[in-house]
Design an enzyme around this catalytic site. Structure first.
Site, PDB file in Angstrom:
ATOM      1  N   ASN A  34      54.941  43.512  32.178  1.00 18.51           N
ATOM      2  CA  ASN A  34      54.948  44.887  32.695  1.00 18.51           C
ATOM      3  C   ASN A  34      55.682  44.845  34.027  1.00 18.51           C
ATOM      4  O   ASN A  34      55.117  44.415  35.027  1.00 18.51           O
ATOM      5  CB  ASN A  34      53.492  45.369  32.867  1.00 18.51           C
ATOM      6  CG  ASN A  34      53.425  46.724  33.564  1.00 18.51           C
ATOM      7  OD1 ASN A  34      54.438  47.402  33.714  1.00 18.51           O
ATOM      8  ND2 ASN A  34      52.219  47.103  33.975  1.00 18.51           N
ATOM      9  N   TRP A  35      56.930  45.268  33.985  1.00 13.07           N
ATOM     10  CA  TRP A  35      57.741  45.181  35.213  1.00 13.07           C
ATOM     11  C   TRP A  35      57.305  46.200  36.264  1.00 13.07           C
ATOM     12  O   TRP A  35      57.701  46.115  37.421  1.00 13.07           O
ATOM     13  CB  TRP A  35      59.226  45.411  34.883  1.00 13.07           C
ATOM     14  CG  TRP A  35      59.903  44.299  34.155  1.00 13.07           C
ATOM     15  CD1 TRP A  35      59.333  43.141  33.673  1.00 13.07           C
ATOM     16  CD2 TRP A  35      61.303  44.225  33.811  1.00 13.07           C
ATOM     17  NE1 TRP A  35      60.288  42.363  33.056  1.00 13.07           N
ATOM     18  CE2 TRP A  35      61.504  43.003  33.124  1.00 13.07           C
ATOM     19  CE3 TRP A  35      62.392  45.067  34.009  1.00 13.07           C
ATOM     20  CZ2 TRP A  35      62.758  42.613  32.649  1.00 13.07           C
ATOM     21  CZ3 TRP A  35      63.647  44.686  33.528  1.00 13.07           C
ATOM     22  CH2 TRP A  35      63.819  43.466  32.857  1.00 13.07           C
ATOM     23  N   LYS A  36      56.539  47.188  35.837  1.00  7.81           N
ATOM     24  CA  LYS A  36      56.164  48.302  36.738  1.00  7.81           C
ATOM     25  C   LYS A  36      57.442  48.926  37.329  1.00  7.81           C
ATOM     26  O   LYS A  36      58.485  48.889  36.680  1.00  7.81           O
ATOM     27  CB  LYS A  36      55.179  47.826  37.812  1.00  7.81           C
ATOM     28  CG  LYS A  36      54.009  47.073  37.188  1.00  7.81           C
ATOM     29  CD  LYS A  36      52.857  46.889  38.122  1.00  7.81           C
ATOM     30  CE  LYS A  36      51.762  46.102  37.403  1.00  7.81           C
ATOM     31  NZ  LYS A  36      50.505  46.067  38.133  1.00  7.81           N
ATOM     32  N   HIS A  52      47.579  52.853  31.665  1.00  4.63           N
ATOM     33  CA  HIS A  52      47.466  51.794  32.679  1.00  4.63           C
ATOM     34  C   HIS A  52      46.624  52.330  33.849  1.00  4.63           C
ATOM     35  O   HIS A  52      46.697  53.504  34.186  1.00  4.63           O
ATOM     36  CB  HIS A  52      48.863  51.380  33.156  1.00  4.63           C
ATOM     37  CG  HIS A  52      48.841  50.147  34.001  1.00  4.63           C
ATOM     38  ND1 HIS A  52      48.482  50.172  35.332  1.00  4.63           N
ATOM     39  CD2 HIS A  52      49.095  48.846  33.703  1.00  4.63           C
ATOM     40  CE1 HIS A  52      48.537  48.929  35.805  1.00  4.63           C
ATOM     41  NE2 HIS A  52      48.898  48.109  34.843  1.00  4.63           N
ATOM     42  N   GLU A  76      46.983  52.167  36.894  1.00  7.85           N
ATOM     43  CA  GLU A  76      47.750  52.817  37.958  1.00  7.85           C
ATOM     44  C   GLU A  76      48.036  54.269  37.589  1.00  7.85           C
ATOM     45  O   GLU A  76      48.096  55.143  38.446  1.00  7.85           O
ATOM     46  CB  GLU A  76      49.046  52.024  38.225  1.00  7.85           C
ATOM     47  CG  GLU A  76      48.736  50.717  38.966  1.00  7.85           C
ATOM     48  CD  GLU A  76      49.710  49.586  38.706  1.00  7.85           C
ATOM     49  OE1 GLU A  76      50.808  49.820  38.166  1.00  7.85           O
ATOM     50  OE2 GLU A  76      49.353  48.427  39.023  1.00  7.85           O
ATOM     51  N   GLU A 100      42.126  45.219  31.407  1.00 11.21           N
ATOM     52  CA  GLU A 100      42.669  44.920  32.727  1.00 11.21           C
ATOM     53  C   GLU A 100      41.672  45.351  33.795  1.00 11.21           C
ATOM     54  O   GLU A 100      41.631  46.535  34.160  1.00 11.21           O
ATOM     55  CB  GLU A 100      43.990  45.671  32.946  1.00 11.21           C
ATOM     56  CG  GLU A 100      45.091  45.290  31.983  1.00 11.21           C
ATOM     57  CD  GLU A 100      46.463  45.473  32.601  1.00 11.21           C
ATOM     58  OE1 GLU A 100      47.222  44.513  32.608  1.00 11.21           O
ATOM     59  OE2 GLU A 100      46.753  46.580  33.116  1.00 11.21           O
ATOM     60  N   GLY A 156      47.348  42.813  40.377  1.00 16.64           N
ATOM     61  CA  GLY A 156      48.226  42.696  41.546  1.00 16.64           C
ATOM     62  C   GLY A 156      47.540  42.109  42.765  1.00 16.64           C
ATOM     63  O   GLY A 156      48.087  42.113  43.859  1.00 16.64           O
ATOM     64  N   SER A 195      46.583  39.643  37.217  1.00 13.63           N
ATOM     65  CA  SER A 195      46.890  38.376  37.896  1.00 13.63           C
ATOM     66  C   SER A 195      46.921  37.177  36.960  1.00 13.63           C
ATOM     67  O   SER A 195      46.535  36.064  37.344  1.00 13.63           O
ATOM     68  CB  SER A 195      45.921  38.129  39.069  1.00 13.63           C
ATOM     69  OG  SER A 195      46.049  39.153  40.036  1.00 13.63           O
ATOM     70  N   GLY A 225      53.179  40.886  37.915  1.00 15.59           N
ATOM     71  CA  GLY A 225      53.992  40.130  38.865  1.00 15.59           C
ATOM     72  C   GLY A 225      54.697  38.919  38.274  1.00 15.59           C
ATOM     73  O   GLY A 225      55.891  38.703  38.515  1.00 15.59           O
TER      74      GLY A 225
HETATM   75  P1  PGA Z   1      49.511  41.755  37.570  1.00 12.83           P
HETATM   76  O1  PGA Z   1      49.606  43.170  36.796  1.00 12.83           O
HETATM   77  O2  PGA Z   1      49.752  40.690  36.551  1.00 12.83           O
HETATM   78  O3  PGA Z   1      50.566  41.837  38.623  1.00 12.83           O
HETATM   79  O4  PGA Z   1      48.125  41.684  38.147  1.00 12.83           O
HETATM   80  C1  PGA Z   1      49.106  43.335  35.489  1.00 12.83           C
HETATM   81  C2  PGA Z   1      49.280  44.765  35.062  1.00 12.83           C
HETATM   82  O5  PGA Z   1      49.092  45.666  35.875  1.00 12.83           O
HETATM   83  O6  PGA Z   1      49.619  45.043  33.890  1.00 12.83           O
END
Ligand code: PGA
Length: 256
Positions: A8-10, A102, A104, A173, A179, A217, A239
């Site tokens: 997931n590049w966000k 997600h 976010e 998640e 993150g 993470s 990440g």
């Molecule tokens: P992260 O993000 O690996 O940077 O914690 C995971 C995600 O939000 O899908």
């Protein structure tokens, strides 16, 4: 069940950075040892870059088996929804997956379980596999409400899509792990995945066919032990998916 490793590049990347990352991924995936034959792998990229990824896939043999996904989709099929992108458009741009709900988006865009269910429906209607995210916040975990929260979120998915649940990928998640560099331990993650699997089992006869990814993470140091858990069927990687070598190492850690 074949595991799925999805990046997931966000909201990261640029034309130049994406090209460098994908070329390095392509070279790595070309080498037999990375294990892409043993798992499915995908990158979920910002929508404006979908065409670039498709163009690079066409010229880089190593990327042939790397699937492409988006990070969000409109619940609506078409019309006066300025700024939205429909599932049909994503399909046209070669998307195999789309991340839905997600944390976010739940947090910053106030997406509810009902909206997440509608977006899931829109993706399925266009033949795109939704990766539906669920997970508790730190406050909820500390209040001992993890199980209640994830069960409520999964129940909303089952209510709307129980009949075709095997066409959906779930991603657990924990919000506090995203993150932050603070992953759930393999034991903590497995405990939640076990609860989710049991809930699926009670509601449908397709539970063994639903992939439940862990996200939060996941990195080169913890991927193998997380992916070794019996109910963890892959990873949603933020990440670490932006670094070619890290992402390749995680793909290599995903055994059937
Ligand atoms: P992260 O993000 O690996 O940077 O914690 C995971 C995600 O939000 O899908």
């Amino acid at each position: 069940m074949k595991k799925l490793i999805a990046g997931n590049w966000k909201m990261n990347g640029s034309l130049a950075a994406n090209e460098a990352l994908l070329l390095a991924l392509g070279q790595g995936l070309d080498r037999a040892s990375t294990g892409i034959a043993r798992c499915d792998a995908a990158v979920c990229v910002p929508t404006p870059y979908l065409a670039q990824v498709q163009a690079l896939k066409a010229v880089q043999p190593g990327l042939a088996n790397l699937e492409v996904g988006a990070q969000d989709v409109s619940a609506h099929p078409a019309g006066a929804y300025t700024g939205e992108v429909s599932a049909a458009m994503l399909k046209e741009l070669g998307c195999r997956y789309v991340i839905v709900g997600h944390s976010e988006r739940r947090q910053y865009h106030f997406e509810t379980d009902a909206l997440v269910a509608d977006k899931t429906r829109a993706a399925l209607a266009s033949g795109i596999t939704p990766i539906v995210c669920i997970g508790e916040t730190l406050t909820e975990r500390e209040a001992g409400r993890t199980e209640e929260v994830i069960k409520r979120q999964l129940a909303a998915v089952i209510r709307a899509h129980g009949h075709c649940i095997s066409e959906i990928v779930l991603a657990y998640e924990p919000v506090w792990a995203i993150g932050t560099g603070k992953s759930a331990s393999p034991h903590e993650a497995q405990a939640v995945h076990f609860v989710l699997r049991a809930q699926l089992k009670a509601a449908t006869d397709q539970s063994a066919r639903v992939r439940i990814l862990y996200g939060g993470s996941m990195n080169v140091a913890n991927a193998a032990s997380l992916l070794a858990q019996p109910d963890i069927d892959g990873g949603l990687i933020g990440g670490a998916s932006l670094k070619a070598q890290d992402f390749l190492t995680i793909i290599a850690a995903a055994k059937i």
